[in-house]
Design a protein around this motif. Structure first.
Motif, short mmCIF file in Angstrom:
data_model
loop_
_atom_site.label_atom_id
_atom_site.label_comp_id
_atom_site.label_asym_id
_atom_site.label_seq_id
_atom_site.Cartn_x
_atom_site.Cartn_y
_atom_site.Cartn_z
N ARG A 1 0.83 -1.21 0.00
CA ARG A 1 0.00 0.00 0.00
C ARG A 1 0.86 1.25 0.00
O ARG A 1 0.55 2.23 -0.70
N ALA A 2 1.96 1.25 0.75
CA ALA A 2 2.84 2.42 0.80
C ALA A 2 3.52 2.64 -0.56
O ALA A 2 3.63 3.79 -1.01
N ARG A 3 3.96 1.55 -1.22
CA ARG A 3 4.56 1.69 -2.56
C ARG A 3 3.55 2.24 -3.55
O ARG A 3 3.85 3.12 -4.36
N TRP A 4 2.31 1.73 -3.51
CA TRP A 4 1.27 2.20 -4.41
C TRP A 4 1.00 3.68 -4.17
O TRP A 4 0.87 4.46 -5.12
N ALA A 5 0.93 4.09 -2.91
CA ALA A 5 0.65 5.49 -2.58
C ALA A 5 1.77 6.39 -3.09
O ALA A 5 1.51 7.48 -3.63
N ARG A 6 3.04 5.96 -2.94
CA ARG A 6 4.16 6.76 -3.45
C ARG A 6 4.08 6.89 -4.97
O ARG A 6 4.29 7.96 -5.53
N THR A 7 3.77 5.78 -5.65
CA THR A 7 3.65 5.80 -7.11
C THR A 7 2.52 6.72 -7.53
O THR A 7 2.67 7.52 -8.47
N PHE A 8 1.39 6.62 -6.87
CA PHE A 8 0.24 7.47 -7.21
C PHE A 8 0.60 8.94 -7.03
O PHE A 8 0.28 9.77 -7.89
#
Length: 147
Positions: A132-139
């Motif tokens: 979830r943290a990786r996805w949020a950074r990418t977003f």
């Protein structure tokens, strides 16, 4: 070069404090998982968490629970785990009410909680949080927000 015996070295040595960064919640959960894997025998799941008020939830304790396993681990106490209450664990491991209910409540175990089984759940939780943290950074990068 002067040769000294160990006692002389210790009495004259200048000690430099070891500075290390605090563990992340994920690293703390991994330490808890390892402590649970070392625990022999069944564990008592936490009873009826969904029916407790926020104050009762934070004060909750029990014998032979995952909370006592965590608090009995000297490394977790050295890292700052203050007690064996659910509130102490939630704060130390950065867990929400939903997280604790999903991983620790008796309604998910039917009397079969083991240290190895809970360790697996803790690791799944860490992997999910990291995803979830990786996805949020990418977003954030995609939409141009500060990363």
């Amino acid at each position: 070069m002067k040769h000294l015996i160990p006692d002389e070295i210790m009495s004259t040595a200048e000690l430099i404090p070891l500075i290390r960064k605090p563990l992340t919640p994920g690293e703390r959960l991994e330490m808890w998982a390892k402590a649970l894997e070392r625990h022999a025998g069944p564990l008592n799941a936490l009873r009826r968490l969904e029916h407790l008020s926020p104050d009762e939830l934070r004060a909750y304790r029990g014998s032979n629970t995952p909370l006592t396993v965590a608090f009995n681990d000297p490394m977790l106490r050295a890292e700052g785990l203050k007690g064996d209450s659910l509130g102490d664990a939630m704060e130390f491991f950065d867990l929400t009410h939903r997280d604790t209910h999903w991983m620790l409540c008796d309604c998910h175990y039917n009397g079969t909680m083991t240290g190895a089984g809970l360790a697996k759940l803790l690791r799944q939780h860490v992997r999910g949080a990291e995803r979830r943290a990786r996805w949020a950074r990418t977003f954030r990068r995609l939409v141009g927000w500060a990363a």
